[in-house]
Design an enzyme around this catalytic site. Structure first.
Site, PDB file in Angstrom:
ATOM      1  N   TYR A 174      10.977   2.325 -17.577  1.00  0.00           N
ATOM      2  CA  TYR A 174      11.769   2.368 -16.345  1.00  0.00           C
ATOM      3  C   TYR A 174      11.599   1.079 -15.536  1.00  0.00           C
ATOM      4  O   TYR A 174      10.502   0.539 -15.406  1.00  0.00           O
ATOM      5  CB  TYR A 174      11.360   3.559 -15.465  1.00  0.00           C
ATOM      6  N   HIS A 225       7.605   6.713 -11.885  1.00  0.00           N
ATOM      7  CA  HIS A 225       8.882   7.396 -12.105  1.00  0.00           C
ATOM      8  C   HIS A 225       8.729   8.742 -12.794  1.00  0.00           C
ATOM      9  O   HIS A 225       9.493   9.086 -13.688  1.00  0.00           O
ATOM     10  CB  HIS A 225       9.842   6.493 -12.877  1.00  0.00           C
TER      11      HIS A 225
END
Length: 419
Positions: A174, A225
């Site tokens: 991410y 995340h």
């Protein structure tokens, strides 16, 4: 039809909502849902952001087919009353779709109130408590030296806070740019995989080396995340202690929030969470237990300024700070609403600040843009941001499912991974 207000004016010329319109556009690449509440006073309207890039058309339908018709004929000044009525107009309340739709209307009503008063929105929220809001920007890369150079370049540009994301070899990481076209294609198709063990081996030492390279004068942030199990999140908190992060974001998913107490016990790294929360009540157990340091708030997903300003007051009372969500999928209208809270709240910590494209600034005159790492509020009444409908028409949104394909991310064993 909403219940009428017993205090409503019988004057036919009194201020009334005449229309609620929605606009879809994508000047930033991600789809925006913009709400415009119009009134019977010439030129008086308010703007709101209802953007959830994965459910754009569903949100538009809620505004166009439900909330908008309910508002026509009402006094836009009754923000608290209208918010509560609209929230309760659906028996099953809450959820991202309904809350984003409600936020678009709610922020537009606040914009109108500021314009009627002739005051910037932050003045209606208690007035100014700071000159400008510190912002953080994003950098990423593969090696510590490369990332450290980007951090120092950001610091040279005036940023005191920089989020750093580290690409993990062989995994779909991410917040990092693809290394080459082959990786770009794998990401587009979500045919790669996520390796949490590889992340835990690779990222902490890189973060520690970045800290050594950039020194103590730049605040570093990192976003996990929500891709870790609670036991892995505890390990991460321990391993990044020496990186001296300003905060570690989303070490746990909302479903695992009960484990934040264990993260607090694992180390002294400040913890941030909340951008996925769609109800302000979700923060309260964490604030009361003093297990988070920063509330990541996304005004559209929380239902607008009306509930969010109450959350910000709670954050202050519990000694935490705010770190409002401000990536590219929050429009300049949403960013202006963030800034109104940032400027008026003693609890403000730092503001995430997207680098808005030239096309986005064209569509939204008055777009907040950081100056040497800080965001300054507009002196104009209301939000201080406008919307150019003709310019927006040049940037249509993509078809549903074209923007993001979160659900296709899988772990190395083939099981589904959170985004």
């Amino acid at each position: 039809m909403l219940a009428s207000a017993p205090w409503a004016s019988a004057d036919p010329d009194a201020l009334r909502v005449t229309a609620v319109r929605t606009f879809l556009c994508a000047p930033q690449g991600c789809p925006y849902v913009i709400v415009r509440v119009e009134t019977n006073q010439p030129g008086l309207y308010g703007l709101g952001c209802a953007s959830d890039p994965q459910r754009t058309r569903a949100i538009r339908s809620v505004v166009d087919d439900y909330y908008g018709p309910m508002l026509v004929g009402r006094d836009p000044s009754d923000i608290e009353d209208l918010h509560r009525l609209l929230l309760n107009s659906g028996y099953w309340r809450g959820g991202s779709i309904g809350q984003n739709a409600l936020a678009g209307v709610d922020v537009a009503l606040w914009d109108i109130k500021g314009k009627v008063a002739g005051l910037p929105l932050y003045q209606l929220l208690g007035g100014r408590v700071r000159q400008a809001a510190d912002a953080y920007t994003h950098v990423d890369g593969f090696e510590a030296g490369e990332i450290a150079e980007k951090v120092l370049a950001a610091a040279e540009g005036g940023y005191r806070h920089v989020r750093v994301q580290v690409a993990v070899p062989g995994t779909d990481t991410y917040g990092t740019a693809p290394r080459d076209e082959a990786e770009r294609r794998r990401r587009a198709l979500r045919s790669g995989s996520w390796d949490s063990l590889g992340y835990l081996r690779h990222v902490p030492p890189v973060l520690r080396e970045i800290r050594d390279r950039v020194g103590p004068d730049v605040e570093l942030l990192h976003d996990a995340h929500e891709r870790l199990a609670p036991s892995q999140a505890r390990e991460l908190v321990h391993e990044v202690e020496d990186a001296r992060l300003f905060f570690l974001e989303d070490a746990l998913a909302p479903e695992d929030a009960a484990h934040f107490g264990q993260l607090r016990a694992a180390g002294s790294v400040p913890l941030a969470v909340g951008e996925l929360y769609h109800d302000i009540g979700m923060y309260l157990p964490l604030l009361e237990a003093r297990v988070i340091d920063f509330a990541r708030i996304r005004i559209p997903t929380l239902g607008g300024l009306t509930p969010t300003r109450k959350l910000v007051a709670a954050v202050e009372l519990f000694g935490a700070r705010t770190a409002p969500h401000g990536p590219g999928d929050v429009s300049p209208v949403g960013m202006a609403a963030n800034l109104a809270l940032d400027i008026s709240s003693p609890a403000f910590g730092v503001q995430e600040a997207a680098a808005f494209r030239e096309a986005t600034r064209e569509v939204f005159p008055g777009t907040p843009v950081p100056e040497r790492g800080r965001l300054h509020p507009s002196p104009l009444p209301g939000l201080g941001v406008d919307f150019d409908e003709s310019a927006a028409a040049k940037y249509p949104v993509t078809a549903p499912l074209e923007h993001d394909r979160w659900a296709l991310l899988r772990n190395t064993d083939g099981s589904v991974q959170r985004p």
